[in-house]
Design a protein around this motif. Structure first.
Motif, PDB file in Angstrom:
ATOM      1  N   VAL A  75       0.849  -1.191   0.000  1.00 23.71           N
ATOM      2  CA  VAL A  75       0.000   0.000   0.000  1.00 23.71           C
ATOM      3  C   VAL A  75       0.886   1.243   0.000  1.00 23.71           C
ATOM      4  O   VAL A  75       1.804   1.360   0.819  1.00 23.71           O
ATOM      5  CB  VAL A  75      -0.925   0.033   1.232  1.00 23.71           C
ATOM      6  N   LEU A  76       0.599   2.155  -0.916  1.00 23.82           N
ATOM      7  CA  LEU A  76       1.232   3.472  -0.943  1.00 23.82           C
ATOM      8  C   LEU A  76       0.181   4.459  -0.464  1.00 23.82           C
ATOM      9  O   LEU A  76      -0.869   4.614  -1.091  1.00 23.82           O
ATOM     10  CB  LEU A  76       1.695   3.833  -2.350  1.00 23.82           C
ATOM     11  N   MET A  77       0.446   5.104   0.687  1.00 24.44           N
ATOM     12  CA  MET A  77      -0.513   6.025   1.278  1.00 24.44           C
ATOM     13  C   MET A  77      -0.244   7.445   0.788  1.00 24.44           C
ATOM     14  O   MET A  77       0.891   7.917   0.852  1.00 24.44           O
ATOM     15  CB  MET A  77      -0.388   5.963   2.798  1.00 24.44           C
ATOM     16  N   LEU A  78      -1.294   8.105   0.305  1.00 27.41           N
ATOM     17  CA  LEU A  78      -1.215   9.501  -0.109  1.00 27.41           C
ATOM     18  C   LEU A  78      -1.931  10.366   0.915  1.00 27.41           C
ATOM     19  O   LEU A  78      -2.959   9.963   1.457  1.00 27.41           O
ATOM     20  CB  LEU A  78      -1.907   9.707  -1.461  1.00 27.41           C
ATOM     21  N   THR A  79      -1.399  11.544   1.167  1.00 27.19           N
ATOM     22  CA  THR A  79      -2.063  12.444   2.102  1.00 27.19           C
ATOM     23  C   THR A  79      -1.579  13.875   1.918  1.00 27.19           C
ATOM     24  O   THR A  79      -0.464  14.100   1.454  1.00 27.19           O
ATOM     25  CB  THR A  79      -1.830  12.002   3.560  1.00 27.19           C
ATOM     26  N   SER A  80      -2.432  14.785   2.298  1.00 20.49           N
ATOM     27  CA  SER A  80      -2.015  16.191   2.349  1.00 20.49           C
ATOM     28  C   SER A  80      -1.635  16.567   3.772  1.00 20.49           C
ATOM     29  O   SER A  80      -1.234  17.688   4.035  1.00 20.49           O
ATOM     30  CB  SER A  80      -3.156  17.092   1.854  1.00 20.49           C
TER      31      SER A  80
END
Length: 99
Positions: A75-80
């Motif tokens: 899993v590659l987690m994206l976030t701001s």
């Protein structure tokens, strides 16, 4: 390779989806954690690109559910969010080990 993208922001979803497709990947894209969890249960993915903040749950909760179901997909987690808001999370992001 088949990738699942779970992202609730339409612009970001399309940006990631189109970038992966242009890189030769097959992509399924959904906008909620529940849709993503269902897709991950019924399909086999080589990786998941996952937003941390979703309208119905968090990306961390999606990963927690996948790991409880013994899904070891990367899993590659994206976030701001900044790292300060993420560190200290009680969930293990590592895939279950197999014996």
């Amino acid at each position: 390779m088949k990738i699942l993208v779970i992202e609730d922001a339409p612009t970001d979803l399309e940006l990631v989806r189109s970038g992966l497709i242009s890189g030769g990947f097959t992509v399924d894209a959904v906008m909620t954690g529940e849709e993503g969890a269902v897709c991950a249960r019924v399909n086999r993915y080589d990786a998941i690109v996952l937003d941390l903040m979703l309208p119905d749950t968090t990306g961390i909760e999606v990963v927690r559910r996948l790991r409880q179901e013994q899904r070891s997909v990367p899993v590659l987690m994206l976030t701001s969010k900044t790292a300060h808001h993420i560190c200290g999370s009680p969930v293990s992001m590592r895939a279950p080990t197999t014996t």
